[in-house]
Every structure is written in structure tokens, then in C-alpha cells.
Write a protein that holds these residues in place. Sequence first.
Motif, PDB file in Angstrom:
ATOM      1  N   ARG A   1       0.834  -1.201   0.000  1.00 10.07           N
ATOM      2  CA  ARG A   1       0.000   0.000   0.000  1.00 10.07           C
ATOM      3  C   ARG A   1       0.867   1.248   0.000  1.00 10.07           C
ATOM      4  NH1 ARG A   1      -1.953   3.680   3.517  1.00 10.07           N
ATOM      5  NH2 ARG A   1      -3.996   4.598   3.063  1.00 10.07           N
ATOM      6  N   TRP A   2       1.934   1.216   0.783  1.00  9.01           N
ATOM      7  CA  TRP A   2       2.797   2.396   0.840  1.00  9.01           C
ATOM      8  C   TRP A   2       3.480   2.632  -0.508  1.00  9.01           C
ATOM      9  CZ3 TRP A   2       7.651   4.269   0.109  1.00  9.01           C
ATOM     10  CH2 TRP A   2       7.906   5.521   0.663  1.00  9.01           C
ATOM     11  N   GLY A   3       3.903   1.556  -1.155  1.00  6.49           N
ATOM     12  CA  GLY A   3       4.546   1.703  -2.450  1.00  6.49           C
ATOM     13  C   GLY A   3       3.606   2.297  -3.478  1.00  6.49           C
ATOM     14  N   GLN A   4       2.335   1.875  -3.470  1.00  6.37           N
ATOM     15  CA  GLN A   4       1.356   2.425  -4.399  1.00  6.37           C
ATOM     16  C   GLN A   4       1.085   3.887  -4.098  1.00  6.37           C
ATOM     17  OE1 GLN A   4      -1.821  -0.357  -3.728  1.00  6.37           O
ATOM     18  NE2 GLN A   4      -1.190  -1.701  -5.397  1.00  6.37           N
ATOM     19  N   LYS A   5       1.114   4.237  -2.823  1.00  9.20           N
ATOM     20  CA  LYS A   5       0.925   5.631  -2.430  1.00  9.20           C
ATOM     21  C   LYS A   5       2.097   6.488  -2.879  1.00  9.20           C
ATOM     22  CE  LYS A   5       0.598   8.443   1.787  1.00  9.20           C
ATOM     23  NZ  LYS A   5       0.516   8.392   3.269  1.00  9.20           N
ATOM     24  N   ARG A   6       3.295   5.936  -2.765  1.00  8.27           N
ATOM     25  CA  ARG A   6       4.499   6.685  -3.119  1.00  8.27           C
ATOM     26  C   ARG A   6       4.646   6.839  -4.636  1.00  8.27           C
ATOM     27  NH1 ARG A   6       7.528   8.788  -5.295  1.00  8.27           N
ATOM     28  NH2 ARG A   6       9.651   9.462  -4.895  1.00  8.27           N
ATOM     29  N   PHE A   7       4.169   5.860  -5.394  1.00  9.67           N
ATOM     30  CA  PHE A   7       4.260   5.913  -6.855  1.00  9.67           C
ATOM     31  C   PHE A   7       2.859   5.802  -7.459  1.00  9.67           C
ATOM     32  CE2 PHE A   7       8.383   4.281  -5.478  1.00  9.67           C
ATOM     33  CZ  PHE A   7       9.241   5.145  -6.144  1.00  9.67           C
ATOM     34  N   PRO A   8       2.029   6.820  -7.294  1.00 15.75           N
ATOM     35  CA  PRO A   8       0.647   6.731  -7.790  1.00 15.75           C
ATOM     36  C   PRO A   8       0.593   6.817  -9.307  1.00 15.75           C
ATOM     37  CG  PRO A   8       1.081   8.944  -7.001  1.00 15.75           C
ATOM     38  CD  PRO A   8       2.305   8.133  -6.665  1.00 15.75           C
ATOM     39  N   HIS A   9      -0.339   6.089  -9.896  1.00 20.54           N
ATOM     40  CA  HIS A   9      -0.595   6.203 -11.327  1.00 20.54           C
ATOM     41  C   HIS A   9      -1.641   7.290 -11.551  1.00 20.54           C
ATOM     42  CE1 HIS A   9       1.728   2.799 -12.682  1.00 20.54           C
ATOM     43  NE2 HIS A   9       1.100   1.963 -11.866  1.00 20.54           N
ATOM     44  N   LEU A  10      -1.476   8.027 -12.638  1.00 24.64           N
ATOM     45  CA  LEU A  10      -2.545   8.922 -13.054  1.00 24.64           C
ATOM     46  C   LEU A  10      -3.747   8.106 -13.513  1.00 24.64           C
ATOM     47  CD1 LEU A  10      -0.659  11.581 -15.204  1.00 24.64           C
ATOM     48  CD2 LEU A  10      -1.787  11.993 -13.026  1.00 24.64           C
ATOM     49  N   ARG A  11      -4.918   8.617 -13.264  1.00 22.12           N
ATOM     50  CA  ARG A  11      -6.111   7.973 -13.810  1.00 22.12           C
ATOM     51  C   ARG A  11      -6.027   7.999 -15.342  1.00 22.12           C
ATOM     52  NH1 ARG A  11      -9.747   7.200  -9.769  1.00 22.12           N
ATOM     53  NH2 ARG A  11      -9.539   8.542  -7.922  1.00 22.12           N
ATOM     54  N   PRO A  12      -6.613   6.995 -15.998  1.00 27.30           N
ATOM     55  CA  PRO A  12      -6.580   6.990 -17.468  1.00 27.30           C
ATOM     56  C   PRO A  12      -7.068   8.317 -18.032  1.00 27.30           C
ATOM     57  CG  PRO A  12      -7.442   4.918 -16.647  1.00 27.30           C
ATOM     58  CD  PRO A  12      -7.297   5.815 -15.448  1.00 27.30           C
ATOM     59  N   HIS A  13      -6.323   8.823 -18.994  1.00 31.18           N
ATOM     60  CA  HIS A  13      -6.646  10.132 -19.568  1.00 31.18           C
ATOM     61  C   HIS A  13      -6.234  10.136 -21.028  1.00 31.18           C
ATOM     62  CE1 HIS A  13      -7.240  14.505 -19.682  1.00 31.18           C
ATOM     63  NE2 HIS A  13      -6.122  14.565 -20.399  1.00 31.18           N
ATOM     64  N   ASP A  14      -7.119  10.597 -21.880  1.00 28.96           N
ATOM     65  CA  ASP A  14      -6.839  10.734 -23.303  1.00 28.96           C
ATOM     66  C   ASP A  14      -7.007  12.206 -23.657  1.00 28.96           C
ATOM     67  OD1 ASP A  14      -6.909  10.820 -26.114  1.00 28.96           O
ATOM     68  OD2 ASP A  14      -7.599   8.736 -26.210  1.00 28.96           O
ATOM     69  N   ALA A  15      -5.889  12.882 -23.917  1.00 27.48           N
ATOM     70  CA  ALA A  15      -5.933  14.322 -24.179  1.00 27.48           C
ATOM     71  C   ALA A  15      -6.735  14.636 -25.436  1.00 27.48           C
ATOM     72  CB  ALA A  15      -4.519  14.867 -24.304  1.00 27.48           C
ATOM     73  N   LEU A  16      -6.679  13.747 -26.448  1.00 25.85           N
ATOM     74  CA  LEU A  16      -7.439  13.993 -27.677  1.00 25.85           C
ATOM     75  C   LEU A  16      -8.935  13.908 -27.406  1.00 25.85           C
ATOM     76  CD1 LEU A  16      -7.556  14.494 -30.699  1.00 25.85           C
ATOM     77  CD2 LEU A  16      -7.296  12.018 -31.063  1.00 25.85           C
ATOM     78  N   GLU A  17      -9.333  12.909 -26.648  1.00 26.02           N
ATOM     79  CA  GLU A  17     -10.746  12.777 -26.299  1.00 26.02           C
ATOM     80  C   GLU A  17     -11.219  13.984 -25.486  1.00 26.02           C
ATOM     81  OE1 GLU A  17     -12.940  10.010 -23.114  1.00 26.02           O
ATOM     82  OE2 GLU A  17     -12.165   8.886 -24.826  1.00 26.02           O
ATOM     83  N   THR A  18     -10.364  14.458 -24.567  1.00 27.55           N
ATOM     84  CA  THR A  18     -10.723  15.600 -23.726  1.00 27.55           C
ATOM     85  C   THR A  18     -10.921  16.861 -24.559  1.00 27.55           C
ATOM     86  OG1 THR A  18      -9.563  14.695 -21.814  1.00 27.55           O
ATOM     87  CG2 THR A  18      -9.970  17.065 -21.813  1.00 27.55           C
ATOM     88  N   VAL A  19      -9.951  17.177 -25.405  1.00 26.31           N
ATOM     89  CA  VAL A  19     -10.071  18.422 -26.170  1.00 26.31           C
ATOM     90  C   VAL A  19     -11.193  18.339 -27.200  1.00 26.31           C
ATOM     91  CG1 VAL A  19      -8.305  17.783 -27.887  1.00 26.31           C
ATOM     92  CG2 VAL A  19      -8.782  20.192 -27.436  1.00 26.31           C
ATOM     93  N   SER A  20     -11.400  17.174 -27.793  1.00 27.24           N
ATOM     94  CA  SER A  20     -12.464  17.064 -28.797  1.00 27.24           C
ATOM     95  C   SER A  20     -13.845  17.190 -28.159  1.00 27.24           C
ATOM     96  CB  SER A  20     -12.348  15.737 -29.559  1.00 27.24           C
ATOM     97  OG  SER A  20     -12.469  14.634 -28.682  1.00 27.24           O
ATOM     98  N   SER A  21     -13.976  16.766 -26.905  1.00 27.09           N
ATOM     99  CA  SER A  21     -15.272  16.866 -26.234  1.00 27.09           C
ATOM    100  C   SER A  21     -15.493  18.229 -25.579  1.00 27.09           C
ATOM    101  CB  SER A  21     -15.405  15.772 -25.169  1.00 27.09           C
ATOM    102  OG  SER A  21     -14.462  15.953 -24.127  1.00 27.09           O
ATOM    103  N   GLN A  22     -14.407  18.923 -25.273  1.00 28.57           N
ATOM    104  CA  GLN A  22     -14.528  20.177 -24.535  1.00 28.57           C
ATOM    105  C   GLN A  22     -14.369  21.418 -25.403  1.00 28.57           C
ATOM    106  OE1 GLN A  22     -15.333  20.543 -21.208  1.00 28.57           O
ATOM    107  NE2 GLN A  22     -15.769  18.360 -21.434  1.00 28.57           N
ATOM    108  N   PHE A  23     -13.868  21.268 -26.622  1.00 32.65           N
ATOM    109  CA  PHE A  23     -13.580  22.438 -27.455  1.00 32.65           C
ATOM    110  C   PHE A  23     -14.820  23.324 -27.627  1.00 32.65           C
ATOM    111  CE2 PHE A  23     -13.430  24.655 -31.515  1.00 32.65           C
ATOM    112  CZ  PHE A  23     -12.189  25.280 -31.457  1.00 32.65           C
ATOM    113  N   GLU A  24     -15.930  22.746 -28.096  1.00 31.34           N
ATOM    114  CA  GLU A  24     -17.127  23.547 -28.340  1.00 31.34           C
ATOM    115  C   GLU A  24     -17.721  24.081 -27.038  1.00 31.34           C
ATOM    116  OE1 GLU A  24     -18.501  24.778 -30.966  1.00 31.34           O
ATOM    117  OE2 GLU A  24     -17.074  23.881 -32.374  1.00 31.34           O
TER     118      GLU A  24
END
Length: 445
Positions: free
Chosen positions: A390-413
Motif C-alpha cells: 500500500r505504501w509503495g502504491q501511495k508513493r508511486f501513484p498512477h494517473l487515472r486513465p486520460h486521453d488528451a485527444l478525447e478531452t479536447v475534442s469533447s470540450q472544445f465547443e
Amino acid sequence: MGSVDIALNVIIVGAGFGGLAAAIECRERGMNVVIIERYSDSNSAGDIIDFFPNGGKIVKRWEGGNVGKELHEIGADKIDVMELRKFDGTLISNIPWAINQEHRDTTYAGHRGNLHGCFFRCVQRLGATIVLGQSVKEYMEKDDAAGVRLADGQEFWGDLVVAADGGRSIARQQVLGLGDEKEGSGWAIFRTFFDSTEKQRSHPDLKEFMRTEKDNVRVWMSDHLSMLAYSWNNAEQVAWVLMHPDDNDIPESWSLGAAKEDMLPWIKEFTSPEAQALFEITPVGRTIDFKLVYRPPLEKWTSKNGRIILIGDAAHCNLPTAGQGGSQAIEDALTLAYCLQHCNRDVPLATEITQRIRYHRSNEVHKSGKLTRDSFHKVSWDEIMQDPKRWGQKRFPHLRPHDALETVSSQFEVIKQEIESGKNGSLDEVAMPLPPGGIFMTGDH
């Protein structure tokens, strides 16, 4: 990806990873690109760099996947776990390097210079104009254009200037009217990379670290120090870094050499035979001492008329402990290029949408670097050993899945309509909010 009807002319200052990514994304969308770099050749310096899936997903799309394939071929693509160890070598926990196959496929790691060369060759193939060995001395802006003046007096003008010239970017002062706001962290990092010899690989205390059937990552921790090491490409390439107190208040530089005798007071605290052997085989003259300087996030990334925008470290100078400097710059590049493609030549609108989409996310990652840096040096062994995984996972957290292309295409308008309807204010007020639960999968970031 498609192209604009009349190609925009984009000038990019800085051929680091962010600048090259911006050049690739803009060229793949049909824009004309000039990239200006003060150094005379592709960067061959540095040690290790990682691109995690949030950036790697973007890279994987370039040239039909060929760039990603090349990065895997030249980099460390056979990592299973990161071994977290105590200073004496005791295994604390194995941290999975990838949470699934997609994560593995879009994670890239390797020698900074080699990976940089791969980006650079892609820019060349895509036909961008590259000006090497020239420093930008002045950023300039008109109502309908932006440009730069070089040290030799040449001027380049276009529809947009992208300042991707690092944490000490002069655009911070010239474009945003800021000084070089920074604070010494009290820490520095010894950093090295070298190609190993057969004799070095056969060191009796490095049999596990130099395994050739896989790529290897180790972290050794003491109460106030940490050492991270990689071996890859059949253990023929080796890199390690050691974070230590900046007791001599060294200057901020990528070329400040560190003598082996100067490292001894810190190395000796790692009594692991493996860590000691790694130091022993390190060639003389291949180690630098890199000062960790914290620069706070910017309140704004764009110029008065919106035709100059800062991206990457120029906009949000991540500490290496965030592990996201390169990936965040690539997210900036993709977001900006998409907005330019869809802005109907309204460049100020495109840069405003870009900074509103990127602001809170990049700042949250930026903040994590400082928290992570400090967490390495406030070690409670009792707490760690109660639940090492648990401590190791806390010390090296992963970012939640994120797709920058999906984000900008959905948020641009969405954001375009907010701007056109008069939603104004500071970026802190008007930028796209963070998702519920934040951006990290685990940990207290």
C-alpha cells in the motif's frame, strides 16, 4: 487528421520534447511549422526519461504508430516491476510498471538523447523547417501576427508563436511580464547515464540488476535519501540518479559535473552491495549534479493578444519527481494543435481554449512533484513495513486513465461557447475543472 483550409504558420521556440511534439501535431494537421533551437544539434545529453500513457497515447498515433514502435525498440520496454528497496537492499515492495497491456504499450522509457532523436527525426520527416544554433532574443506581437527576433537579427513572423523553451524561458518575462520566480528546494540530484561494458555487466554484485532477459528498475531508500536506477537493452545501457541535500547551494545547470569523491558521503549510506557496485562501475566524468528548483505554476500562459502561448516547462516547470514533465508537454502540444485546427483561423480563441483545458490538470501534476519529492525524505519505516504494498502504491501513484485527444475534442465547443458568451475571469475561475476524485488513482496527491 485533416488540415485547415489555409494553413496556419506556427513558429515554435525550443526543440525539446514539448516543442518537437507541438511541431509533429501541427504538421500532421497541415500547418506550416518553423522550429527554432539554440543548440546546434539534436540533444544527446541527459539520462533517463519516461513517457506514461497520458503522453504515450499521443505518441502512439504519430505516423501510424511508427514513432512509438521505434521508441520501444531503442528504449526500455521489458520492465515488469519497479523494485522498492531499503538502503540495505531489503525488498519492500514490487510496484507494477504497467496496470494492463494498454498501459505497457503506451509507456516509453529510455535514454533522453535517444528518445529525443526519435522525436527529432519525425519532425524532419514531416517537413517542418528547423533552425538550429540560433537563440531567440525577443518575442514580438501584433494584432494579426506574432514573431521572434534571433540573436543574429533575423526575424520570423507567423500566425502564432509557441514558447516551448523550458523553465527559464525568456517568454515568462517578455510575454507575461514575470521575473524568474523560483525557490531552492534544498535538494539536488546526481544523474548519470552510460553504455555498460561486458566487464561491468559481469560484476558479481550486479547479477540481478544486469539481467538481460528483462529491463530493470530499482529504488533504494534511506531516511532522507533516495537512489533510482535503470538497466535496459540487454543491460547495455544504465542510468541512475541519487537525490541528496543541496548542501553546497550549487548553480542551476544541466552540465555541472560531479566528481565521484564528492558523491561518496551520500553513496555510502546505501549499504546494499548492488547499489555500491553500481556506483563502483560508473565511469569517471559521466555524472552531473542537477539542482532541484521549484517554479510555481503560472496564472496565465498567453500573451496580451493571444498569439503567443507558453507550453511545457515554460508554462509549468515540473520537478523530475513528478515523472510527468515530458508527458504534460505532449498533452499541451496535442491540445494546442487540435484547437488551432478547429479555430477557423481565430488563433487567440485557440490559445485561450488551450489554456482553459490544460490549466488545472497541469497544475495538479505540477503540485504532485513537490509532494513526491518531500515524501521520499520523510520515511517512517514502521509505517512502511506495516503495509509495504500500500505504501509503495501511495508513493508511486498512477494517473487515472486520460486521453488528451478525447478531452479536447469533447470540450472544445463547450469552452468556445463559454468564451463567446462572456465567461471571463482568472484561469483559476474559468478553466475546465478537475474530474471528481482528482487525477491520481492512489495516494494522497
